[in-house]
Design a protein around this motif. Sequence first.
Motif, PDB file in Angstrom:
ATOM      1  N   GLY A  58       0.811  -1.206   0.000  1.00 19.38           N
ATOM      2  CA  GLY A  58       0.000   0.000   0.000  1.00 19.38           C
ATOM      3  C   GLY A  58       0.844   1.254   0.000  1.00 19.38           C
ATOM      4  N   LEU A  59       0.308   2.286  -0.638  1.00 15.56           N
ATOM      5  CA  LEU A  59       0.963   3.583  -0.752  1.00 15.56           C
ATOM      6  C   LEU A  59      -0.038   4.669  -0.393  1.00 15.56           C
ATOM      7  CD1 LEU A  59       3.494   5.198  -2.501  1.00 15.56           C
ATOM      8  CD2 LEU A  59       1.455   5.724  -3.826  1.00 15.56           C
ATOM      9  N   ALA A  60       0.401   5.642   0.393  1.00  6.54           N
ATOM     10  CA  ALA A  60      -0.370   6.856   0.654  1.00  6.54           C
ATOM     11  C   ALA A  60       0.320   7.998  -0.076  1.00  6.54           C
ATOM     12  CB  ALA A  60      -0.424   7.148   2.152  1.00  6.54           C
ATOM     13  N   ALA A  61      -0.454   8.905  -0.632  1.00  5.45           N
ATOM     14  CA  ALA A  61       0.100  10.047  -1.353  1.00  5.45           C
ATOM     15  C   ALA A  61      -0.501  11.330  -0.787  1.00  5.45           C
ATOM     16  CB  ALA A  61      -0.212   9.944  -2.836  1.00  5.45           C
ATOM     17  N   ILE A  62       0.387  12.205  -0.308  1.00  3.24           N
ATOM     18  CA  ILE A  62      -0.063  13.465   0.279  1.00  3.24           C
ATOM     19  C   ILE A  62       0.869  14.577  -0.175  1.00  3.24           C
ATOM     20  CG2 ILE A  62      -0.501  14.711   2.443  1.00  3.24           C
ATOM     21  CD1 ILE A  62      -0.919  11.894   3.723  1.00  3.24           C
ATOM     22  N   ASP A  63       0.288  15.582  -0.823  1.00  5.27           N
ATOM     23  CA  ASP A  63       1.034  16.781  -1.223  1.00  5.27           C
ATOM     24  C   ASP A  63       2.333  16.472  -1.970  1.00  5.27           C
ATOM     25  OD1 ASP A  63      -0.914  18.450  -0.107  1.00  5.27           O
ATOM     26  OD2 ASP A  63       0.069  18.445   1.859  1.00  5.27           O
ATOM     27  N   GLY A  64       2.272  15.571  -2.933  1.00  9.63           N
ATOM     28  CA  GLY A  64       3.429  15.283  -3.770  1.00  9.63           C
ATOM     29  C   GLY A  64       4.449  14.327  -3.171  1.00  9.63           C
ATOM     30  N   THR A  65       4.140  13.751  -2.004  1.00 11.69           N
ATOM     31  CA  THR A  65       5.025  12.773  -1.387  1.00 11.69           C
ATOM     32  C   THR A  65       4.283  11.459  -1.234  1.00 11.69           C
ATOM     33  OG1 THR A  65       6.305  14.438  -0.188  1.00 11.69           O
ATOM     34  CG2 THR A  65       6.377  12.191   0.673  1.00 11.69           C
ATOM     35  N   GLY A  66       4.885  10.387  -1.723  1.00 12.26           N
ATOM     36  CA  GLY A  66       4.330   9.056  -1.542  1.00 12.26           C
ATOM     37  C   GLY A  66       4.961   8.417  -0.317  1.00 12.26           C
ATOM     38  N   ASP A  67       4.204   7.592   0.348  1.00 12.23           N
ATOM     39  CA  ASP A  67       4.716   6.871   1.517  1.00 12.23           C
ATOM     40  C   ASP A  67       4.279   5.422   1.389  1.00 12.23           C
ATOM     41  OD1 ASP A  67       5.632   5.981   3.966  1.00 12.23           O
ATOM     42  OD2 ASP A  67       4.703   7.581   5.115  1.00 12.23           O
ATOM     43  N   ILE A  68       5.247   4.523   1.236  1.00 12.76           N
ATOM     44  CA  ILE A  68       4.944   3.091   1.213  1.00 12.76           C
ATOM     45  C   ILE A  68       4.501   2.723   2.625  1.00 12.76           C
ATOM     46  CG2 ILE A  68       5.821   0.751   0.813  1.00 12.76           C
ATOM     47  CD1 ILE A  68       5.980   2.314  -1.767  1.00 12.76           C
TER      48      ILE A  68
END
Length: 160
Positions: A58-68
């Motif tokens: 899973g990946l979260a994307a917030i304000d141009g930054t992805g976080d695995i």
Amino acid sequence: MRWWDIEPVLALEQQLFPEDAWSPGMFWSELAHARGPHASRRYLVAVAESGRIVGYGGLAAIDGTGDIQTIATAPDHQGTGLGARLLTELLGAATAFECSQVLLEVRVDNMRAQRLYERFGFEPIGFRRGYYQPGNVDALVMRRVHTSSSETDQGTTIHG
């Protein structure tokens, strides 16, 4: 990943991460942000030819930054390239979300995962002391300035 995948994913999660497994509510919450016009998450499952879920991520994307947020493969599929394929799919999602960088945390004692991330261009940028509880294990924070890539794998299908 869909709601009906949560139960088998939880079973795999508990097998792989017995001390710090995600709860059903955590997966439900993430999936709630993965659909619709304002989606900010991408969750995947890898399904073997037998129909069994053998990996997820899973990946979260917030304000141009992805976080695995999570990535895992069943023990009998580790070393087959499935982790790389899941990571490739998540990095593709980061591209779709227009992320300029992707972050992740990995246990400091998980050298196999660290090597995978390094192969994909992730670099260490810091530590989170005692991040994994209740074992009080530190996390290595890694970052990749994002570019797209693609890899293939035979015999396993990945579904969103």
